[in-house]
Write an enzyme that holds these catalytic residues in place. Structure first.
Site, PDB file in Angstrom:
ATOM      1  N   LYS A 114      -8.103  70.473 119.523  1.00 31.25           N
ATOM      2  CA  LYS A 114      -7.030  71.234 118.896  1.00 31.25           C
ATOM      3  C   LYS A 114      -7.116  72.737 118.696  1.00 31.25           C
ATOM      4  O   LYS A 114      -8.516  73.101 118.430  1.00 31.25           O
ATOM      5  CB  LYS A 114      -7.031  70.381 117.242  1.00 31.25           C
ATOM      6  CG  LYS A 114      -5.792  70.990 116.607  1.00 31.25           C
ATOM      7  CD  LYS A 114      -5.830  70.208 115.410  1.00 31.25           C
ATOM      8  CE  LYS A 114      -4.399  70.635 114.592  1.00 31.25           C
ATOM      9  NZ  LYS A 114      -4.536  70.090 113.323  1.00 31.25           N
ATOM     10  N   SER A 161      -0.161  67.555 112.315  1.00 30.82           N
ATOM     11  CA  SER A 161      -0.265  68.979 113.240  1.00 30.82           C
ATOM     12  C   SER A 161      -0.898  68.869 114.293  1.00 30.82           C
ATOM     13  O   SER A 161      -0.757  69.904 115.085  1.00 30.82           O
ATOM     14  CB  SER A 161      -0.612  70.302 112.256  1.00 30.82           C
ATOM     15  OG  SER A 161      -2.022  69.980 112.018  1.00 30.82           O
ATOM     16  N   SER A 175      -2.712  65.191 109.321  1.00 33.09           N
ATOM     17  CA  SER A 175      -2.351  65.958 110.732  1.00 33.09           C
ATOM     18  C   SER A 175      -3.188  65.178 111.795  1.00 33.09           C
ATOM     19  O   SER A 175      -2.829  65.372 112.704  1.00 33.09           O
ATOM     20  CB  SER A 175      -2.850  67.231 110.646  1.00 33.09           C
ATOM     21  OG  SER A 175      -1.847  67.774 109.632  1.00 33.09           O
TER      22      SER A 175
END
Lengths: 101, 476, 445
Positions: free
Chosen positions: B82, B157, B181
């Site tokens: 990420k 997210s 997330s």
């Protein structure tokens, strides 16, 4: 009690605290959106938390300390430190003059 | 080579026995990316040159060192990080344009651990900027799409990481979970997603959203894969004062143990109106399977759930507004005007809730409610071993469906956020499909009970094998 | 003295602790001697995305040590808080400091004007350093983060200082104590110790503290402190005489013009939005840790001075010149005791040290070494008057000008002649003896 309908002045004050410059459109939109969120979070006032301790941490840890030793494994060279800036001068970061007088 | 059909377990065996090489595997990932990522937007930065270089190195190592797989337990495994994860000399943006050109001079602790374990970084994945969002639509770049249905969100997210594993661009997608997330994209993309106990995995070098909420986890296709990665990432870090000195369990070793007598609690406050009927039925079916496996199910109560979101949306923006103060454009990044709308909203909200005159009514009050929520879970765990809830009250929704009303978006995390308030672990497990879309089930346990969560999820996974259902790239 | 107004002053003093490493990271703590800017930085003190702080144990212990030396109580449960404001030398946009639970509180410093209450002693991190310059014709500020996150101890007094003289005495005494504990060099010129005074005037007859106060900041000398305060008092008096109230603001002191000037007006007090730093677990002082720190606090300076006066007849002013740190004091006292036991004059020793006739290194040399140096310096070599007169005669003949000067009344010439005799004799001889012989031989009375 706390306000639910934020004014333009409120928004400008809050933006200043957050070091943000907003345009007129943003001020309008945020006024509405933030007021509605604050309306929602205000429901916390209903709960009785009189004898409750606040939790700012959730590990329960205390006294996490390091010995006073120089550890240069993480120390950056000036080149590395300055690599991502758009404004530098020799080994310094550079900004417009900060007036103190 | 059928990438989508491979797991970490498979790959390690096949690399050991020479069925294919690291190089071939890595190349296949990039072929897949070139073919599909334009429609999915899972990646913001690719690391092709370095990845192939590493793959070659590792192929040499495998030839010459018999014990290399013991020393490097993730050798050759392609991973997607990420874009909150700091990677040395590899562009790191947090999904934001403000640091769209930031090249960190150091690696996050977890980045280092994964590299040292032999994992190969395929690239940095797309995300809601700064972690602010549950759908992926708050990225400053093109939003990621759900490989199961390209007109829908993959969840956020950690949207890009979820999509990347789902469509076979990598075998691990790392993420962060501050309110939802990791678990939400895992649920929307048919993956196993771990939100570990706060303090289990080091946050050092992972761009901070909310310091007392951020947890560092990952998504994989299977439970074994997930457990294998946690064995590498977990542990005390002298650079992170909030990591807990608790021993790392051998998470893969307990897989397969039975769960007879396991007590499962269903928090009644999580099964309320607004929960899609079909989702509810899917969870109910999954519970029946768990009962068949030996568990008992009973209703419990987490009485302060009603206030969890309000507490969350005071504490998190407060910490966010603080953590985003460092972006002043002087040492890195651009001017603060470049922040996206959601970031600005949270900075403003957080500045307000911490400001003089409002601190007591908001931050302090919310911190006290946090204690109550934590205590709710502690009490529940005296009656049951784990809790099971839906991941989301709805199926993966359409892109654009919730973006007009931020409050609407906030409320979709009702089953997930309280877990972050309490700092306990949550595991997202595929619970089946409805109308061709993945449904996720959440298993929640007490602090540092990741072993137990894996144990339960493993048996369920072996029974249902939902991970074998591949994305169809519908509506593309 | 104007009786119409009472000066009310509270002081805030910052001192950089001389730990080896910085407060929240392992970078070297040496901003003053760094050869180049930005050579002692890392992701933590540079505020890079993702960096996290880890607290320096020694800095905490030294803060408590200082608090104890100032008679403070110690908070057994304490924490760090984030203090938010935006400034280019503050990389995170917040300073890690302490808000409502400082390590130490409620102490006292005695001055000749009366006691000054210490409200609190707390620990925080320093900022980077800004240098203002012209580059390519433009005014810019250059930032060096070598100093960023160096541990900074802050001492805050109650508004119980009532004159510029008392302020100066307090500040000097505080520095003396800090140096005595050997936790900071307090080099004021370099900014290792910074003084701030909050000054207001209270009208005669008023019982409540004035509603305003003017903050005088970044003063780096005791003289400037005194003069700055004096200027401020006059400036505020003038305003008050007009029936107005001085603005609540921050002012600096300009030494060249001997004036204070506006730096930042506090139209609204800064809203620092303090909250407990979630990255740093709180600190709990258990009894054993606290006792460990307590035992590292040396006896108060006053006790040392009193004892040296009594046992060795050395007065306080002289004592103050002899040492800075507690370790130095201890060693000196050992020397004194030794001399005393051997019936050697302590005051003579002190005299020689103070007038730099002998140089001793209290850090590097042992007590034995120091005593032997002293003995050597007062030792005189054996030489008969006969022999001495022969040499004196030789020197007198060889230096007719010096002799003429001496006879003409230039008394310094005797030093020259004495020196020459000693050189020639290659021996150490008592000054008075030589002087007497030379003068008698020159038939001077």
């Amino acid at each position: 009690m706390v306000k639910k309908n934020l004014t333009k002045e409120d928004i400008l004050h809050i933006a200043k605290l957050g070091n943000l410059t907003l345009n007129e459109k943003e001020i309008e939109v945020f006024k509405k959106q933030l007021s509605s969120v604050i309306d929602y979070i205000d429901k916390l006032q209903e709960i009785d938390t009189k004898d409750v301790e606040p939790s700012s941490q959730i590990t329960g840890l205390t006294d996490v300390l390091r010995e006073d030793k120089v550890d240069d494994k993480r120390t950056l060279t000036p080149e590395q430190a300055l690599a991502n800036t758009q404004s530098k001068e020799a080994h310094f970061f550079k900004v417009k003059a900060i007036l103190t007088e | 080579m059928d990438l989508l059909g491979l797991t970490i377990k498979d790959v390690l065996e096949k690399l050991k026995t020479g069925v294919f090489s690291c190089r071939e595997l890595t190349e296949k990932c990039f072929v897949n990316i070139k073919k599909n990522d334009k429609k999915i937007n899972a990646f913001l930065t690719l690391n092709e040159e370095q990845a192939l270089k590493k793959a070659n190195e590792y192929d040499e190592l495998i030839k010459n060192d018999k014990e290399i797989f013991d020393k490097k337990p993730l050798l050759g495994i392609p991973i997607a990080l990420k874009d909150l994860y700091t990677t040395k000399n590899l562009r790191t943006t947090a999904g934001s344009k403000i640091i769209g050109d930031y090249y960190p001079p150091f690696d996050a602790t977890v980045t280092k651990k994964l590299i040292n374990a032999g994992a190969i970084i395929i690239g940095k994945t797309n995300q809601d900027a700064w972690g602010h969002g549950s759908s992926g639509e708050n990225t400053d770049y093109e939003p990621t799409r759900n490989p199961y249905d390209l007109s829908r969100v993959p969840g956020g997210s950690s949207s890009g990481s979820g999509a990347a594993v789902a469509y076979g661009a990598a075998l691990v997608g790392t993420g962060t979970d501050t309110g939802s997330s990791i678990r939400l994209p895992a649920g929307f993309c048919n993956l196993i997603g771990l939100k570990p106990t706060y303090g289990r995995v080091s946050r050092y070098g992972i761009i901070a959203m909310a310091s007392s909420f951020d947890t560092i986890g990952h998504m994989t296709k299977t439970v074994y894969d997930n457990a294998k990665v946690l064995e590498v990432t977990a542990g005390l870090d002298p650079y992170d004062s909030t990591t807990v000195p608790i021993k790392i369990d051998q998470y893969t070793k307990i897989l397969g143990q039975n769960i007879k007598g396991l007590k499962i609690g269903l928090p009644k406050e999580y099964f309320v109106k607004g929960l899609d009927n079909k989702v509810n039925n899917s969870i109910k079916d999954s519970l029946k399977i768990l009962e068949k496996l030996g568990a008992t199910v009973k209703e419990v109560s987490l009485p302060h759930t009603y206030y969890a979101m309000a507490a969350y949306y005071i504490l998190v923006p407060s910490e966010v507004s603080s953590n985003l103060s460092r972006y002043d454009g002087i040492r890195y990044g651009g001017a603060r005007e470049i922040f996206g709308a959601e970031a600005k909203r949270r900075i403003m909200l957080g500045s307000y809730t911490l400001s003089s005159g409002y601190y007591d009514a908001y931050y302090l009050k919310a911190a006290k409610v946090r204690t109550l929520i934590k205590q709710d879970f502690e009490k529940a765990f005296k009656e049951v071993d784990v809790l099971v809830t839906p991941i989301s009250p709805t199926l993966p929704f359409k892109i654009g469906e919730k973006t007009d009303d931020p409050l609407q978006m906030y409320l979709s995390d009702i089953c997930l956020c309280p877990v972050n308030l309490a700092g306990i672990p949550g595991l997202s497990v595929p619970s089946g499909f409805v109308d061709g879309l993945p449904v996720g089930m959440q298993i929640i346990g007490p602090q540092f009970s990741e072993e137990l969560l894996y144990k339960v999820a493993y048996l369920f996974e072996q029974e249902t094998q939902y991970y074998k259902i591949r994305p169809q790239f519908k509506n593309g | 003295m104007d009786k119409k107004y009472q000066t009310i002053i509270g002081m805030e003093t910052h001192a950089e602790l001389k730990t080896l490493s910085k407060m929240f990271c392992g970078c070297k703590n040496d901003p003053f001697h760094a050869e180049k800017p930005n050579i002692y930085t890392c992701p933590v003190c540079l505020g890079l995305p993702g960096a996290l702080p880890v607290a320096n144990k020694k800095a905490i212990e030294w803060t408590v040590k200082l608090g104890l030396a100032l008679g403070c109580k110690i908070n057994s449960f304490s924490k760090f808080d984030r203090k938010h404001y935006f400034y280019p030398d503050l990389p995170k946009g917040y300073q890690i400091s302490q808000y409502d639970l400082p390590f130490c509180y409620d102490g006292k410093v005695e001055t000749s004007f009366g006691p000054v209450g210490i409200t609190r002693v707390h620990l925080e991190e320093d900022t980077g350093k800004l240098i203002h310059q012209k580059v390519n014709g433009r005014n810019v500020s250059l930032i060096d983060f070598n100093r960023s996150s160096v541990p900074l101890v802050e001492v805050v007094t109650e508004p119980e200082i009532y004159s510029s003289a008392q302020a100066k005495e307090y500040a000097k005494k505080l520095r003396q104590i800090i140096r005595y504990l050997d936790i900071s060099d307090c080099d004021m010129e370099k900014g290792g110790m910074r003084l701030e005074a909050n000054i207001s005037l209270m009208k005669e007859g008023e019982t409540k503290l004035p509603k305003y106060k003017v903050e005088l900041k970044n003063i780096n000398s005791f003289r400037f402190l005194e003069k700055g305060i004096e200027y401020e008092i006059e400036r505020q008096k003038e305003i008050l005489e007009k029936g107005l109230t001085p603005d609540q603001e921050t002012r600096g002191y300009n030494a060249e013009k001997n004036i204070t000037y506006t730096q930042r007006s506090k139209e609204e007090a800064a809203d620092y939005r303090y909250f407990p730093d979630p990255d740093l677990p709180p600190i709990r002082f258990n009894n054993s840790w606290l006792n460990e720190i307590k035992s590292s606090v040396p006896e108060p300076l006053e006790t040392v001075f009193i004892r040296w006066e009594k046992d060795f007849k050395i007065n306080k002013q002289l004592s103050e010149l002899l040492f800075e740190t507690a370790d130095e004091a201890k060693k000196l006292e050992e020397v004194f005791s030794n001399l005393s036991k051997s019936k050697l004059p302590v005051d003579k020793f002190v005299n020689l040290v103070v007038h730099k006739k002998i140089t001793i290194d209290l850090f590097k040399q042992s007590v034995e070494e120091i005593i032997s140096i002293y003995k050597k310096s007062v030792a005189v070599d054996d030489i008969s008057d006969e022999e001495l007169k022969k040499i004196i005669d030789k020197i007198i003949r060889a230096n007719p000008q010096a002799v003429r000067d001496l006879k003409a009344g230039k008394t310094q010439s005797i030093n020259f002649l004495v020196g020459q005799v000693m050189r020639e004799a290659k021996k150490k001889i008592e000054f008075q003896r030589l002087k007497g012989l030379i003068i008698s031989m020159l038939k001077m009375s």
